[in-house]
Design an enzyme around this catalytic site. Structure first.
Site, PDB file in Angstrom:
ATOM      1  N   ASP A  43       0.840  -1.198   0.000  1.00  0.00           N
ATOM      2  CA  ASP A  43       0.000   0.000   0.000  1.00  0.00           C
ATOM      3  C   ASP A  43       0.875   1.248   0.000  1.00  0.00           C
ATOM      4  O   ASP A  43       1.265   1.739   1.041  1.00  0.00           O
ATOM      5  CB  ASP A  43      -0.910  -0.012   1.233  1.00  0.00           C
ATOM      6  N   GLU A  94      -2.570  10.198  -1.069  1.00  0.00           N
ATOM      7  CA  GLU A  94      -3.783   9.392  -1.025  1.00  0.00           C
ATOM      8  C   GLU A  94      -4.177   9.064   0.403  1.00  0.00           C
ATOM      9  O   GLU A  94      -5.357   9.012   0.737  1.00  0.00           O
ATOM     10  CB  GLU A  94      -3.577   8.094  -1.826  1.00  0.00           C
ATOM     11  N   GLU A  95      -3.200   8.863   1.271  1.00  0.00           N
ATOM     12  CA  GLU A  95      -3.474   8.346   2.610  1.00  0.00           C
ATOM     13  C   GLU A  95      -4.161   9.355   3.528  1.00  0.00           C
ATOM     14  O   GLU A  95      -4.889   8.959   4.438  1.00  0.00           O
ATOM     15  CB  GLU A  95      -2.178   7.857   3.262  1.00  0.00           C
ATOM     16  N   ASP A 118      -4.432  -0.143  -6.414  1.00  0.00           N
ATOM     17  CA  ASP A 118      -4.241   0.171  -4.999  1.00  0.00           C
ATOM     18  C   ASP A 118      -4.849  -0.921  -4.128  1.00  0.00           C
ATOM     19  O   ASP A 118      -5.516  -0.647  -3.132  1.00  0.00           O
ATOM     20  CB  ASP A 118      -4.861   1.533  -4.675  1.00  0.00           C
ATOM     21  N   HIS A 141      -1.266  -0.701   6.335  1.00  0.00           N
ATOM     22  CA  HIS A 141      -1.074   0.361   7.327  1.00  0.00           C
ATOM     23  C   HIS A 141      -0.299  -0.084   8.565  1.00  0.00           C
ATOM     24  O   HIS A 141      -0.420   0.536   9.624  1.00  0.00           O
ATOM     25  CB  HIS A 141      -2.413   0.946   7.766  1.00  0.00           C
TER      26      HIS A 141
END
Length: 459
Positions: free
Chosen positions: A294, A328-329, A356, A426
């Site tokens: 990710d 993006e996060e 993604d 994450h």
């Protein structure tokens, strides 16, 4: 009658032969793409450097800036028609020193939990926060408990991702709102802080971070996540000792915004250069791990599409463009800047394709477009089937490409085997060693094939 049949055959035969030749040419061209991807591990090496030499790169940080410079240089070494940076102003959040969460109980339990701050959280200060704990499973639980039961406490959100779901993205979606909105909701009832169960089906000691959001109308309170194993322990200890307390220490901080950039490379179209097929993934990644799945994997797969075209000497009819999106996060500002710029320039995008969902085995594509365009993609199934690409269904695309949906752009997401993705997502587990080279390369080749077919036949 025989004369009629003969004339019909004579008229249709050339058309059938032409269609057959086109299909054979498509098959040959597509096979060369897969061969190129599977025999030249350039994408794998690109990802290896990004992960092991740079590592976690959440937007606004020095690591993110280093990643932008590295990928710009990588693009420049590909002899593309155009390479440029697209400036993006981003938030700058720093995690600070390692977070601490200590359980203090009259049952003589005193344990440091596996925790980490949620993205954009405020800190506790050096003294930390020590308070009793209220366990909830939903925002409805907060409402039921009310201000009197929550004020001055730490709210513990402990709704587990539903492991019975076959698609782990559905399991994640069913639990993630407590991470994204938990602090904001608990603050309305006077909570001092929140600690949130990690949004994953796996049971381990690795906390899974992610962005959380505040509201201007309520006080910003510290927010951290806890590993699934320790969430189970904390829940059990609370049953034994409802007076249990937590001591939380977090030194994270929100700093002034800084300029970053999307990194863009393209091959200009030979017939319709003003029409664009865009594809890619996001360059930023949470800094607990290396951002391999990710979304380093998806980002390098987008770049690999351009490399495959260059290696095979294919000149597309339309401009094909890879974007390494920034931010993006946290706030998807890179996506917004790209979509706004495309609108202002009057660019026509034939399609947007995003990767993604990690570097696992590709299954196919989720398509956010009218049924007519979905059916056209489905008509190409026969060309995808030799490569075990079988999934072509209506659905979401991705946070970065999806920003262009309002402009009428068909938005498409690469779909991969979802079973392991949220084991790493994450967390400190999202490292380069979790990437399989062939799975990564097959995903890039599948994207290259879809780009080739859209460029050849339109959408």
């Amino acid at each position: 009658m025989r004369k009629y049949l003969y004339m019909t055959f004579a008229l249709t035969m050339p058309v059938l032969m032409q269609v057959t030749r086109a299909q054979n040419q498509d098959s040959l061209s597509i096979r060369k793409m897969y061969t190129e991807a599977l025999t030249n591990p350039v994408a794998f090496k690109n990802l290896e450097y990004l992960c092991t030499k740079i590592g976690g790169r959440i937007c606004g940080t020095a690591k993110a800036a280093e990643a932008v410079q590295y990928e710009e240089k990588f693009f420049q070494g590909m002899n593309l028609d155009t390479v440029y940076l697209q400036p993006v102003m981003v938030r700058h959040w720093e995690r600070g020193s390692k977070e601490i969460a200590t359980v203090i109980s009259k049952k003589k339990v005193q344990k440091s939990l596996h925790v980490c701050a949620l993205g954009t959280s405020v800190g506790t200060g050096d003294a930390g926060i020590k308070a009793g704990v209220v366990e909830v499973k939903s925002f409805d639980d907060l409402k039921a408990l009310g201000h009197n039961m929550i004020e001055g406490k730490i709210v513990f959100y402990n709704r587990a991702a539903d492991a019975s779901r076959i698609n782990t993205f559905e399991a994640y979606g069913g639990s993630v709102n407590q991470r994204a909105q938990g602090a904001m909701q608990a603050a309305r009832y006077g909570a001092l802080a929140v600690i949130v169960r990690s949004a994953t089906t796996v049971h381990d000691d690795f906390p899974h971070t992610g962005v959380q959001h505040y509201a201007d109308s309520v006080k910003a309170i510290p927010a951290m996540c806890v590993s699934t194993n320790d969430a189970d322990l904390l829940s059990a200890w609370l049953m034994e000792d409802p007076s249990l307390k937590l001591n939380l220490v977090m030194n994270c901080s929100n700093l002034p915004e800084v300029e970053s950039a999307n990194v863009i490379g393209e091959i200009r179209g030979t017939e319709h250069p003003e029409e664009v097929i865009v594809f890619g993934g996001h360059l930023d990644a949470w800094e607990l791990g290396q951002g391999a799945n990710d979304d380093g994997a998806g980002m390098v797969q987008g770049i690999e599409v351009l490399r495959i075209y260059k290696a095979l000497g294919i000149r597309p009819k339309h401009t094909i463009r890879a974007v390494a999106f920034m931010d993006e996060e946290i706030a998807q500002r890179g996506a917004a800047v790209y979509a706004d710029a495309a609108k202002k320039k009057g660019e026509k995008h034939l399609a947007g394709i995003e990767a993604d969902r990690g570097g696992a085995t590709p299954w196919g594509f989720s398509i956010d477009a009218p049924d007519q365009q979905i059916n056209k993609i489905k008509s190409w199934k026969q060309l995808f089937s030799p490569y075990n690409i079988w999934f072509f269904e209506k659905g979401g695309s991705g946070a970065d490409i999806g920003k262009m949906k309002s402009q009428g752009v068909p938005c498409i997401g690469l779909v991969t085997d979802p079973q392991r993705y949220f084991d790493y997502h994450h967390s400190a587990q999202d490292t380069f060693d979790k990437i399989n080279v062939r799975e990564l390369e097959l995903g890039a080749a599948a994207m290259a094939e879809l780009v080739y077919l859209i460029d050849t036949y339109g959408l």
